[in-house]
Design an enzyme around this catalytic site. Sequence first.
Site, PDB file in Angstrom:
ATOM      1  N   HIS A  57      59.110  75.501  90.161  1.00 59.96           N
ATOM      2  CA  HIS A  57      58.836  74.607  91.293  1.00 59.96           C
ATOM      3  C   HIS A  57      60.031  73.818  91.795  1.00 59.96           C
ATOM      4  CE1 HIS A  57      58.881  71.572  88.166  1.00 59.96           C
ATOM      5  NE2 HIS A  57      58.833  70.628  89.076  1.00 59.96           N
TER       6      HIS A  57
HETATM    7  N1  UDP Z   1      52.197  70.622  83.617  1.00 56.20           N
HETATM    8  C1  UDP Z   1      50.813  70.616  83.675  1.00 56.20           C
HETATM    9  N2  UDP Z   1      50.186  71.586  84.407  1.00 56.20           N
HETATM   10  C2  UDP Z   1      50.864  72.561  85.083  1.00 56.20           C
HETATM   11  C3  UDP Z   1      52.278  72.555  85.025  1.00 56.20           C
HETATM   12  C4  UDP Z   1      52.911  71.557  84.288  1.00 56.20           C
HETATM   13  O1  UDP Z   1      50.163  69.768  83.058  1.00 56.20           O
HETATM   14  O2  UDP Z   1      50.230  73.395  85.722  1.00 56.20           O
HETATM   15  C5  UDP Z   1      52.872  69.580  82.841  1.00 56.20           C
HETATM   16  C6  UDP Z   1      53.878  70.082  81.848  1.00 56.20           C
HETATM   17  O3  UDP Z   1      53.281  70.470  80.647  1.00 56.20           O
HETATM   18  C7  UDP Z   1      54.796  68.880  81.683  1.00 56.20           C
HETATM   19  C8  UDP Z   1      54.790  68.287  83.059  1.00 56.20           C
HETATM   20  O4  UDP Z   1      53.628  68.766  83.721  1.00 56.20           O
HETATM   21  O5  UDP Z   1      54.264  67.962  80.776  1.00 56.20           O
HETATM   22  C9  UDP Z   1      56.042  68.735  83.759  1.00 56.20           C
HETATM   23  O6  UDP Z   1      55.956  68.475  85.042  1.00 56.20           O
HETATM   24  P1  UDP Z   1      56.796  69.275  86.140  1.00 56.20           P
HETATM   25  O7  UDP Z   1      57.214  70.587  85.599  1.00 56.20           O
HETATM   26  O8  UDP Z   1      55.994  69.198  87.367  1.00 56.20           O
HETATM   27  O9  UDP Z   1      58.038  68.314  86.355  1.00 56.20           O
HETATM   28  P2  UDP Z   1      59.458  68.166  85.689  1.00 56.20           P
HETATM   29  O10 UDP Z   1      59.276  67.991  84.217  1.00 56.20           O
HETATM   30  O11 UDP Z   1      60.259  69.356  86.041  1.00 56.20           O
HETATM   31  O12 UDP Z   1      59.990  66.926  86.317  1.00 56.20           O
END
Ligand code: UDP
Length: 357
Positions: free
Chosen positions: A204
């Site tokens: 994403h």
């Molecule tokens: N996550 C979730 N459902 C999903 C995809 C991700 O609960 O369908 C959780 C994932 O396990 C992690 C968090 O969302 O705890 C990460 O968020 P994201 O990847 O959106 O953001 P980033 O960490 O890259 O900022």
Amino acid sequence: MMRILTVIGARPQFIKASVVSRAIQTEEAIEEIIVHTGQHFDANMSDVFFNQLDIPRPHYQLDIHGGGHGSMTGRMLEKLEAVMLEEKPDRVLVYGDTNSTLAGALAGAKLRIPVAHVEAGLRSFNRNMPEEINRILTDQVSDLLFCPTSSAVGNLEQEGFRNRLARVVQVGDVMQDAALFFAEHARCPKEVSVPGEFILATLHRAENTDDAGRLSSLVNALNQVHKNIAPVILPLHPRTRAAIQELGLDIKIKTIDPVGYLEMLWLLAHCGLVMTDSGGLQKEAFFFGRACVTLRDQTEWVELVEIGANQLVGADAVAIFEAVKRHYGRNVEDNNSLYGGGDASVRIVETLIEEAQ
Ligand code: UDP
């Protein structure tokens, strides 16, 4: 009574804040006022986390999303300032690196309300990422910087934080607290008929979704891995779904709607490998003993690359395929306490109380 105003708005912030809010609730000396900016608003990107993780209902729902970064951040800034003037909190608490983080920090700092930043000091050293700009600026105006790792502390030292009035504390990573706390409640997503072996993927980051060349190469790589190594399950972020549709890419893996955190923990516990461009997932793979192939050119979580738990592969389809082949099914040992071991949220709350005295 100390009054803390927490600003959250995006999926990873709900997960991080859940464990800190839980720790705050055990302290009679703190009252928390939660503001949801509205940055993420779909039921499966927001409500599901409040329900599953028992996060207190936000006192304010600002309902701000969409538009360019400047527009979104500006609208948040204006509304957050009004809320802060009304509530007069003793401290503002922000998480991570989104537009909600920056708007919360800036609104607080301008009103001379001390700002605490959870997940301070992370750097990719790539200013093409909107998150990198948000991190740098948020750290600059924060008074209390809660770092998850020693490399984050090192980054702040490099930027001269040692000589400032701001306080830098290495507390560990609240995402480890969350993973440990909720692991026993993990449950299989309804879209997944208990599979055999599979690979868990997420995708994403704007640097991948907003670049047609990178996105088609990544989709091609996922298709190849799915066909030749193991089935790939991808809970698809709305931004990625829209970009794939717009480019008319033929994605042949199993895509499902974004899942709740408990379903994500189940997928992590049962997969043979993680492929991702998420920040959080790179560490969650490690917490569950899975290797991670990271679909980016840099990472903020450098310690996992150093110990060989994570390989950075960018968007090159051949490099991705080779890395997945090499790491699939490998067990990664978590014997390094890299992320503090699960008490980051307690240490954050203790420090907040200490600072108020
Ligand atoms: N996550 C979730 N459902 C999903 C995809 C991700 O609960 O369908 C959780 C994932 O396990 C992690 C968090 O969302 O705890 C990460 O968020 P994201 O990847 O959106 O953001 P980033 O960490 O890259 O900022």
